[in-house]
Design an enzyme around this catalytic site. Structure first.
Site, PDB file in Angstrom:
ATOM      1  N   CYS A  76       7.331 -18.311  25.929  1.00 44.56           N
ATOM      2  CA  CYS A  76       7.166 -17.366  27.034  1.00 44.56           C
ATOM      3  C   CYS A  76       5.666 -17.230  27.315  1.00 44.56           C
ATOM      4  CB  CYS A  76       7.756 -16.014  26.651  1.00 44.56           C
ATOM      5  SG  CYS A  76       7.492 -14.719  27.891  1.00 44.56           S
ATOM      6  N   CYS A  79       4.550 -13.398  26.323  1.00 48.90           N
ATOM      7  CA  CYS A  79       4.507 -12.827  24.965  1.00 48.90           C
ATOM      8  C   CYS A  79       4.533 -13.876  23.857  1.00 48.90           C
ATOM      9  CB  CYS A  79       5.646 -11.839  24.778  1.00 48.90           C
ATOM     10  SG  CYS A  79       7.273 -12.624  24.715  1.00 48.90           S
ATOM     11  N   CYS A 124      13.216 -13.440  28.944  1.00 46.94           N
ATOM     12  CA  CYS A 124      12.744 -13.436  27.565  1.00 46.94           C
ATOM     13  C   CYS A 124      13.316 -12.214  26.858  1.00 46.94           C
ATOM     14  CB  CYS A 124      11.217 -13.417  27.540  1.00 46.94           C
ATOM     15  SG  CYS A 124      10.528 -13.258  25.876  1.00 46.94           S
ATOM     16  N   CYS A 127      10.134  -9.713  25.778  1.00 45.29           N
ATOM     17  CA  CYS A 127       9.357  -8.913  26.741  1.00 45.29           C
ATOM     18  C   CYS A 127      10.095  -8.650  28.051  1.00 45.29           C
ATOM     19  CB  CYS A 127       8.013  -9.579  27.025  1.00 45.29           C
ATOM     20  SG  CYS A 127       8.111 -11.079  28.028  1.00 45.29           S
ATOM     21  N   CYS A 148      17.569 -23.663  34.284  1.00 46.86           N
ATOM     22  CA  CYS A 148      16.596 -24.012  35.323  1.00 46.86           C
ATOM     23  C   CYS A 148      15.473 -22.966  35.249  1.00 46.86           C
ATOM     24  CB  CYS A 148      17.298 -23.987  36.670  1.00 46.86           C
ATOM     25  SG  CYS A 148      16.295 -24.553  38.035  1.00 46.86           S
TER      26      CYS A 148
END
Length: 161
Positions: A76, A79, A124, A127, A148
């Site tokens: 991510c 984070c 995510c 976060c 995707c």
């Protein structure tokens, strides 16, 4: 009789004020990593903020990660949580990095109806950053899923040799 009917109508009207609004505002998820809007804006680029915090979408074929074939893990961008492994990446032809599976527990799912029909949204799990969507048109010889993902929502960490 008219007073009784009016009283019933008023009672029904005010009882419909109900819980829908209350449940929407109390359903906010909490995440291990939380920051203010200003903190996210300071940390992320404009494009990353638009995608991760406002659920935007990057232009297809605009991310260098779409063509990345190195071994490693996609994290991510907000984070640094590991989200996808390179061995599960494939060329979907759509213009966005695509994976047939996520790293279990690090990606959370929700429903997105912004464009007039329902899609499975991914974010995510640490976060809450918007990543993209998952579809059931991936490789049939694996999971059949196509995650995707917006490349700007990812940070690639190359494997050590």
């Amino acid at each position: 009789m008219k007073k009784l009917a009016l009283l019933i109508i008023i009672t029904v009207f005010f009882s419909c004020n109900g819980t829908a609004q209350k449940s929407q505002t109390s359903n906010k998820e909490s995440y291990a990593v939380t920051k203010t809007k200003a903190e996210w804006k300071e940390q992320l680029t404009d494009e990353q903020y638009y995608i991760l915090r406002e659920a935007g979408t990057e232009r297809p074929f605009s991310s260098p990660l779409n063509d990345n074939s190195e071994k490693g893990v996609y994290h991510c961008a907000a984070c640094n949580t590991p989200l996808f492994k390179s061995e599960h990446k494939f060329d979907s032809g759509t213009g966005w990095p695509s994976f047939d599976r996520e790293i279990k527990g690090n990606v959370a799912f929700g429903t997105d109806t912004k464009i007039g029909y329902t899609r499975d949204e991914e974010h995510c799990a640490t976060c809450g950053g918007h990543l993209g969507h998952v579809f059931n048109d991936g490789p049939k010889n694996t999971t059949g899923k196509r995650h995707c993902i917006n490349g700007a929502a990812l940070k690639f960490v190359a494997a050590e040799d």
